[in-house]
Design a protein around this motif. Structure first.
Motif, mmCIF file in Angstrom:
data_model
loop_
_atom_site.group_PDB
_atom_site.id
_atom_site.type_symbol
_atom_site.label_atom_id
_atom_site.label_comp_id
_atom_site.label_asym_id
_atom_site.label_seq_id
_atom_site.Cartn_x
_atom_site.Cartn_y
_atom_site.Cartn_z
ATOM 1 N N SER A 113 -2.065 -7.259 9.211
ATOM 2 C CA SER A 113 -3.083 -6.752 10.115
ATOM 3 C C SER A 113 -3.948 -5.765 9.341
ATOM 4 O O SER A 113 -3.581 -5.323 8.240
ATOM 5 C CB SER A 113 -2.438 -6.050 11.305
ATOM 6 N N PHE A 114 -5.099 -5.410 9.898
ATOM 7 C CA PHE A 114 -5.962 -4.469 9.174
ATOM 8 C C PHE A 114 -5.284 -3.108 9.041
ATOM 9 O O PHE A 114 -5.452 -2.410 8.032
ATOM 10 C CB PHE A 114 -7.312 -4.324 9.889
ATOM 11 N N GLN A 115 -4.477 -2.744 10.035
ATOM 12 C CA GLN A 115 -3.753 -1.475 9.964
ATOM 13 C C GLN A 115 -2.741 -1.494 8.809
ATOM 14 O O GLN A 115 -2.611 -0.495 8.075
ATOM 15 C CB GLN A 115 -3.025 -1.208 11.291
ATOM 16 N N GLN A 116 -2.046 -2.619 8.640
ATOM 17 C CA GLN A 116 -1.095 -2.737 7.534
ATOM 18 C C GLN A 116 -1.801 -2.749 6.188
ATOM 19 O O GLN A 116 -1.313 -2.171 5.203
ATOM 20 C CB GLN A 116 -0.260 -4.012 7.701
ATOM 21 N N LEU A 117 -2.966 -3.390 6.134
ATOM 22 C CA LEU A 117 -3.745 -3.431 4.895
ATOM 23 C C LEU A 117 -4.180 -2.035 4.476
ATOM 24 O O LEU A 117 -4.046 -1.643 3.301
ATOM 25 C CB LEU A 117 -4.964 -4.337 5.101
ATOM 26 N N VAL A 118 -4.657 -1.255 5.427
ATOM 27 C CA VAL A 118 -5.069 0.125 5.133
ATOM 28 C C VAL A 118 -3.869 0.973 4.722
ATOM 29 O O VAL A 118 -3.952 1.801 3.806
ATOM 30 C CB VAL A 118 -5.779 0.747 6.355
ATOM 31 N N ALA A 119 -2.723 0.738 5.362
ATOM 32 C CA ALA A 119 -1.513 1.497 5.024
ATOM 33 C C ALA A 119 -1.106 1.265 3.572
ATOM 34 O O ALA A 119 -0.710 2.200 2.869
ATOM 35 C CB ALA A 119 -0.378 1.121 5.968
ATOM 36 N N ILE A 120 -1.203 0.014 3.112
ATOM 37 C CA ILE A 120 -0.870 -0.282 1.712
ATOM 38 C C ILE A 120 -1.888 0.354 0.782
ATOM 39 O O ILE A 120 -1.547 0.897 -0.281
ATOM 40 C CB ILE A 120 -0.803 -1.813 1.492
ATOM 41 N N GLU A 121 -3.174 0.324 1.173
ATOM 42 C CA GLU A 121 -4.220 0.966 0.356
ATOM 43 C C GLU A 121 -3.944 2.456 0.168
ATOM 44 O O GLU A 121 -4.102 2.999 -0.929
ATOM 45 C CB GLU A 121 -5.585 0.793 1.033
ATOM 46 N N GLN A 122 -3.503 3.113 1.233
ATOM 47 C CA GLN A 122 -3.328 4.561 1.198
ATOM 48 C C GLN A 122 -2.012 5.004 0.570
ATOM 49 O O GLN A 122 -1.853 6.174 0.212
ATOM 50 C CB GLN A 122 -3.418 5.132 2.628
ATOM 51 N N GLN A 123 -1.069 4.070 0.437
ATOM 52 C CA GLN A 123 0.249 4.425 -0.082
ATOM 53 C C GLN A 123 0.203 4.617 -1.607
ATOM 54 O O GLN A 123 -0.267 3.746 -2.332
ATOM 55 C CB GLN A 123 1.270 3.349 0.266
ATOM 56 N N ALA A 124 0.686 5.746 -2.058
ATOM 57 C CA ALA A 124 0.724 6.042 -3.500
ATOM 58 C C ALA A 124 2.115 5.719 -4.052
ATOM 59 O O ALA A 124 3.126 5.896 -3.367
ATOM 60 C CB ALA A 124 0.389 7.501 -3.741
ATOM 61 N N PHE A 125 2.160 5.241 -5.307
ATOM 62 C CA PHE A 125 3.421 4.923 -5.986
ATOM 63 C C PHE A 125 3.416 5.563 -7.368
ATOM 64 O O PHE A 125 2.375 5.619 -8.035
ATOM 65 C CB PHE A 125 3.602 3.409 -6.115
ATOM 66 N N SER A 126 4.573 6.037 -7.792
ATOM 67 C CA SER A 126 4.685 6.663 -9.113
ATOM 68 C C SER A 126 4.935 5.653 -10.222
ATOM 69 O O SER A 126 4.572 5.877 -11.375
ATOM 70 C CB SER A 126 5.814 7.708 -9.108
ATOM 71 N N ASP A 127 5.535 4.504 -9.873
ATOM 72 C CA ASP A 127 5.830 3.477 -10.872
ATOM 73 C C ASP A 127 4.547 2.732 -11.248
ATOM 74 O O ASP A 127 3.892 2.142 -10.384
ATOM 75 C CB ASP A 127 6.852 2.489 -10.287
#
Length: 436
Positions: free
Chosen positions: A229-243
């Motif tokens: 969903s667009f909400q899930q897409l934005v959530a992945i965009e905003q999520q930061a990862f250290s690896d």
């Protein structure tokens, strides 16, 4: 797979049209109540025929010669029948007649294993290894089926039938390549579909005239395609990862969410695939590795930002791939982590990005299906329609304001009816006015 048949040979006469006193001799072949007749090209007096003994009456040399000819024909027809049965070729009155006349295709035709090997030889260089491996599995299933069901492990193409297709489907369902992994559902349907395609090819190269189980059906079950969903897409965009590996896979995945490229196409992207219009629009035009169809996609800002990021990396070589090479196994491993961290409630694969582009990014934002077909690089719009399945969210989106539109139409209809009643009363009142 031997089958018993009812089989008989009779000899009959038919009176000649040009002379009713004379008759022509015929051999009648009957198999399972199907009849075919063969002319012996001999004329006799109609009264000389013995209908009970099926011979010519008399002891003349002519009568003896004709009766010997009748016995020779009977013997040859029986011989052809036995030969067809021994070879497990399709036995009908017509095939026995053809065999006797020397026109029976199976006696000088091709066998199924020969077709399978020839198909493998011709099509392996034409198809991608990833797709052809499934054809190899289908061919292996057919050969295992033949080895179990038929003497000698092979049959003539003339033996192909709807019954054989049914038995093949049953065999694949109950004899999986791996004992722990039964072949059912859509996997089974694909094996039947590929087998039919191979036999259709035999028709194209004139090895047989028709595909006997062309109409055989093993329907595939349509599954609802997963997409973000667009909400899930934005959530992945905003999520930061250290690896760093996970960060890279996230960017690669998001880029495909905004372009619709498959993993192999994303890996193949080079600067030469991009074009600039006079209005500043940037196009990415690439022939898909899977289908060799042209995919033309205008690059959205979200995708352009990622392209600039990786084109500007220190180890980028002009003319080389924009995205650094990574294995599919590593991508899948990182997507599992992204799925868990971002709370996606279904298995996240790279192909989800392609479905997300088609449904969430394009179709739900007013892009027509025909345009999405071009951007995805599909040869047929029916393939694109698989990506565009209707779900509850789309039904809700499409029906927003539905009740309000109905209410407005109701008000218009009621107002029109009220106006009509007023006109009617006014007309009735004027009719009652006294004449001047």
């Amino acid at each position: 797979m031997k089958t018993k048949h009812s089989f008989s040979i009779d000899f009959i006469i038919r009176r000649c049209k040009d002379n009713k006193k004379e008759a022509l001799l015929y051999a009648r072949i009957t198999v399972d109540e199907e009849r075919k007749e063969i002319s012996l090209k001999e004329r006799i007096n109609a009264t000389d025929w013995d209908p009970r003994q099926r011979i010519v009456k008399g002891r003349s040399e002519s009568a003896k010669s004709l009766n010997k000819h009748i016995e020779d024909v009977r013997f040859k027809i029986k011989e052809k029948y036995r030969l067809l049965c021994d070879r497990e070729t399709l036995v009908t009155a017509e095939t026995i007649k053809q065999a006797y006349l020397g026109t029976h295709a199976s006696l000088k035709g091709h066998k199924l294993v020969e077709l399978l090997d020839y198909y493998h030889k011709i099509w392996q260089p034409k198809l991608k290894p990833g797709g052809f491996k499934n054809v190899v599995t289908t061919i292996a299933y057919v050969k295992r089926f033949l080895a179990k069901e038929y003497t000698g492990g092979d049959i003539y193409l003339s033996q192909l039938s709807m019954e054989l297709a049914t038995n093949y489907e049953h065999f694949v369902r109950n004899n999986p390549m791996k004992a722990h992994d039964r072949c059912e559902g859509n996997g089974l349907a694909k094996h039947v579909q590929r087998f039919k395609r191979i036999v259709n090819w035999a028709v194209e190269i004139k090895w047989i005239q028709i595909n006997p189980f062309k109409e055989y059906s093993c329907p595939q079950k349509r599954h609802r395609r997963k997409k973000l969903s667009f909400q899930q897409l934005v959530a992945i965009e905003q999520q930061a990862f250290s690896d760093p590996s996970i960060c890279y896979v996230k960017d690669l995945f998001l880029h495909s969410c905004y372009t619709g490229f498959a993993f192999a196409d994303a890996m193949a992207l080079r600067e030469e695939h991009f074009e600039w219009d006079t209005d500043g629009t940037v196009w990415c035009k690439i022939y898909r590795l899977k289908s060799d169809e042209l995919a033309a996609v205008p690059i959205l800002k979200s995708a352009a930002t990622l392209l600039r990021k990786y084109k500007g990396r220190s180890d980028y070589k002009p003319g080389g791939s924009i995205f650094p090479r990574i294995t599919n196994q590593e991508v899948n491993r990182c997507l599992k982590v992204i799925q868990a961290v971002c709370g996606v409630d279904f298995s996240l694969t790279f192909h989800i990005a392609r479905h997300t582009f088609a449904k969430t990014v394009a179709l739900k934002n007013g892009i027509p299906l025909e345009t999405v077909q071009i951007m995805l690089g599909h040869a047929k719009i029916t393939t694109t329609q698989i990506y565009a399945d209707v779900d509850e969210e789309k039904v809700l989106d499409d029906t927003i304001g539905w009740q309000e539109r109905l209410d407005r139409k109701r008000e218009i209809v009621l107002a029109s009816q009220l106006m009509q009643r007023k006109r009617t009363r006014f007309t009735e009142q004027t009719d009652d006015w006294p004449d001047q």
